[in-house]
Structures are given as structure tokens and as C-alpha cells.
Design a protein around this motif. Structure first.
Motif, PDB file in Angstrom:
ATOM      1  N   THR A   1       0.818  -1.222   0.000  1.00  0.00           N
ATOM      2  CA  THR A   1       0.000   0.000   0.000  1.00  0.00           C
ATOM      3  C   THR A   1       0.851   1.272   0.000  1.00  0.00           C
ATOM      4  O   THR A   1       0.400   2.314  -0.460  1.00  0.00           O
ATOM      5  CB  THR A   1      -0.984   0.032   1.195  1.00  0.00           C
TER       6      THR A   1
ATOM      7  N   ARG B   1       3.083   6.416  -2.796  1.00  0.00           N
ATOM      8  CA  ARG B   1       4.259   6.841  -3.556  1.00  0.00           C
ATOM      9  C   ARG B   1       3.865   7.211  -4.992  1.00  0.00           C
ATOM     10  O   ARG B   1       4.393   8.157  -5.574  1.00  0.00           O
ATOM     11  CB  ARG B   1       5.295   5.712  -3.608  1.00  0.00           C
TER      12      ARG B   1
ATOM     13  N   ARG C   1      -6.293   9.678   1.812  1.00  0.00           N
ATOM     14  CA  ARG C   1      -6.338   8.402   2.565  1.00  0.00           C
ATOM     15  C   ARG C   1      -7.679   7.710   2.339  1.00  0.00           C
ATOM     16  O   ARG C   1      -7.752   6.511   2.147  1.00  0.00           O
ATOM     17  CB  ARG C   1      -6.150   8.638   4.069  1.00  0.00           C
TER      18      ARG C   1
ATOM     19  N   ASP D   1      -1.740   1.010   8.304  1.00  0.00           N
ATOM     20  CA  ASP D   1      -3.120   1.014   8.794  1.00  0.00           C
ATOM     21  C   ASP D   1      -3.913  -0.181   8.276  1.00  0.00           C
ATOM     22  O   ASP D   1      -5.129  -0.153   8.266  1.00  0.00           O
ATOM     23  CB  ASP D   1      -3.814   2.295   8.311  1.00  0.00           C
TER      24      ASP D   1
HETATM   25  O1   DC Z   1       6.179   1.771   3.302  1.00  0.00           O
HETATM   26  P1   DC Z   1       6.660   2.881   2.370  1.00  0.00           P
HETATM   27  O2   DC Z   1       7.984   3.481   2.751  1.00  0.00           O
HETATM   28  O3   DC Z   1       6.602   2.505   0.936  1.00  0.00           O
HETATM   29  O4   DC Z   1       5.568   4.042   2.573  1.00  0.00           O
HETATM   30  C1   DC Z   1       5.656   5.249   1.872  1.00  0.00           C
HETATM   31  C2   DC Z   1       4.930   6.343   2.639  1.00  0.00           C
HETATM   32  O5   DC Z   1       3.525   6.101   2.668  1.00  0.00           O
HETATM   33  C3   DC Z   1       5.361   6.531   4.083  1.00  0.00           C
HETATM   34  O6   DC Z   1       5.394   7.933   4.322  1.00  0.00           O
HETATM   35  C4   DC Z   1       4.256   5.914   4.903  1.00  0.00           C
HETATM   36  C5   DC Z   1       3.049   6.068   4.010  1.00  0.00           C
HETATM   37  N1   DC Z   1       2.068   4.992   4.111  1.00  0.00           N
HETATM   38  C6   DC Z   1       0.882   5.260   4.724  1.00  0.00           C
HETATM   39  O7   DC Z   1       0.699   6.390   5.206  1.00  0.00           O
HETATM   40  N2   DC Z   1      -0.077   4.307   4.798  1.00  0.00           N
HETATM   41  C7   DC Z   1       0.125   3.088   4.281  1.00  0.00           C
HETATM   42  N3   DC Z   1      -0.842   2.171   4.354  1.00  0.00           N
HETATM   43  C8   DC Z   1       1.349   2.789   3.648  1.00  0.00           C
HETATM   44  C9   DC Z   1       2.317   3.764   3.584  1.00  0.00           C
END
Ligand code: DC
Length: 237
Positions: free
Chosen positions: A42, A47, A116, A139
């Protein structure tokens, strides 16, 4: 080794949440491969929105512009057990979403409540189409799939998470100062804590502290948690 027989014909949802550097992505992918089921990354979705924003020159401080961006892009995910391919408006962005520039801007996207909401809805739609899957994020067990069969939360000390990040960066040929990495992780934890009302641990979650565990050991613990959930399902069914 494959443990595909652990997952029967019924849909099984496994969520893995935890802070940056807790080792989530590595073990989530390995678990999905062992069980031969899909892997939903996710973070890649948030990203992808940041990547599109950078390409279109969107002002990341403009909430309405960000919301419009997230609504307007066409986001496709190919959730294989060992890879996630991401397409934005028909273009493969799988590598582009991993750059430092994208990592830096993604928190602006991830803290946007409207985005979100869109992403949660989309993740549930993707989940419905996937059959059994491992979903990884912040989450997943608490908000997106609260009824998941197995809800895992990974933890690790700040020092260990920083050390893992340093090793990754060195492997990528980057110059690193460990103190900078610790500061960066501490800052990311703070942002995440604000977003997540200090690490939302879903009820009934299996909490694994990975500080002193190898990747193989963590995956073995995850398999044990899946086995326990499968037995429980069989007993109640
Ligand atoms: O896990 P990652 O480094 O690829 O996540 C990238 C960004 O997205 C990081 O700032 C956390 C956010 N994220 C989020 O807020 N909710 C999610 N379910 C997954 C990642």
C-alpha cells in the motif's frame, strides 16, 4: 520452501503493519511467496500519487490540488507474490516511485485525509479482487482490513531500524552518516505517530519485535501465526 497448503480455498487476509525500517516489506514479500498468494504494497500507492504530483508540478502544500491529483490519476497495481508493478496513467512507474525525491514528498500525500479515504477504498476494492493476500502498510489491520484473519504488527528498536537502513544505503552505493539516519527515522516516526494516533495496534494483533531476529526467523514466526489462524478457522468452521 512453499507452505501454499496453509491457505485453503477460502479467502485469507494477512495484514502487516509497522514503522519505517521494521522490515515489513521484505518479510511481507517473503511470506506471500511462501504461501503463494498476492502481496499488496500500500505504500506504493501513496508513492505513486507523489510521483504523479512531481511529474505534473503540483504544489504539495495545496491540499485541494493534491486531492484533485489523486482523484484524476489512473493507478493500476499488479500484486504478484514477489513484486509489485505500478502503473500511473498507463506508464510503468515501479522504479520511479522508489527515488529519494518521491520518498521525500510521499508524507505530504499520506497525511492528506481525503487521499487516505480514496486509497482505503481502493485498497479494499483491490483486496476483493485478489483472493488471498498479504497487505502491508501502516493502517492495514486497524483501518483497511480490520476483519483480517491474521493481523501482524512489527516493531524494532530505533537503532536496529537505522542500522538496517544504513546497510541498504551502503549496498546502493550511497554515502551515509548513521546519526543522520537515526535523526531521519526519528522524524519519520513522529510524522507517522501524528498520522496514526501512535501506532494503531489492532485488537488481537500478533506483535513481533524484530530487533534481534533474522529475516528467516521473522518469516517463520509469521508462518506460525498463519498456522494458528488456519487451525482456529478450521475449529470454528
Ligand atoms: O512503506 P513505504 O515506505 O513505501 O511508505 C511510503 C509512505 O507512505 C510513508 O510515508 C508511509 C506512508 N504509508 C501510509 O501512510 N499508509 C500506508 N498504508 C502505507 C504507507
Amino acid at each position: 520452501m512453499r507452505d501454499a497448503s496453509l491457505v485453503g480455498d477460502d479467502q485469507m487476509i494477512i495484514t502487516i503493519d509497522g514503522p519505517a525500517g521494521s522490515g515489513k516489506s521484505t518479510v511481507a514479500r517473503k511470506l506471500a511467496a511462501r504461501l503463494d498468494i498476492a502481496y499488496l504494497d500500500t505504500g506504493a500507492m501513496y508513492r505513486a500519487v507523489a510521483h504523479a504530483g512531481l511529474q505534473r508540478g503540483v504544489d504539495f502544500h495545496d491540499n485541494e490540488a493534491l486531492r484533485q491529483l489523486a482523484k484524476s490519476i489512473e493507478l493500476e497495481l499488479d500484486c504478484g507474490p514477489v513484486h509489485t508493478r505500478v502503473r500511473v496513467d498507463g506508464h510503468d512507474a515501479s522504479e520511479a516511485i522508489r527515488t529519494m525525491a518521491v520518498s521525500r514528498m510521499t508524507p505530504y500525500v499520506a497525511r492528506h485525509a481525503g487521499i487516505r479515504e480514496l486509497m482505503v477504498k481502493r485498497q479494499r476494492e483491490i483486496g476483493r479482487a485478489l483472493g488471498s493476500f498479504v497487505s502491508e502498510g501502516r493502517d492495514q489491520g486497524s483501518v483497511v482490513f480490520p476483519g483480517a484473519d491474521v493481523r501482524i504488527v512489527l516493531e524494532a528498536s530505533l537503532e536496529q531500524r537505522a542500522w538496517r537502513r544504513v546497510q541498504e544505503m551502503l549496498a546502493d552505493g550511497e554515502d551515509v552518516v548513521i546519526a543522520d539516519v537515526v535523526d531521519n527515522l526519528r522524524a519519520r516516526d513522529k510524522v507517522d505517530a501524528k498520522q496514526w494516533e501512535p501506532l494503531l495496534v489492532p485488537g488481537g494483533a500478533v506483535i513481533i519485535d524484530t530487533t534481534d531476529l533474522t529475516i528467516v526467523e521473522v518469516v517463520d514466526r509469521l508462518i506460525e501465526a498463519v498456522q494458528a489462524a488456519t487451525l482456529k478457522k478450521e475449529d470454528s468452521g
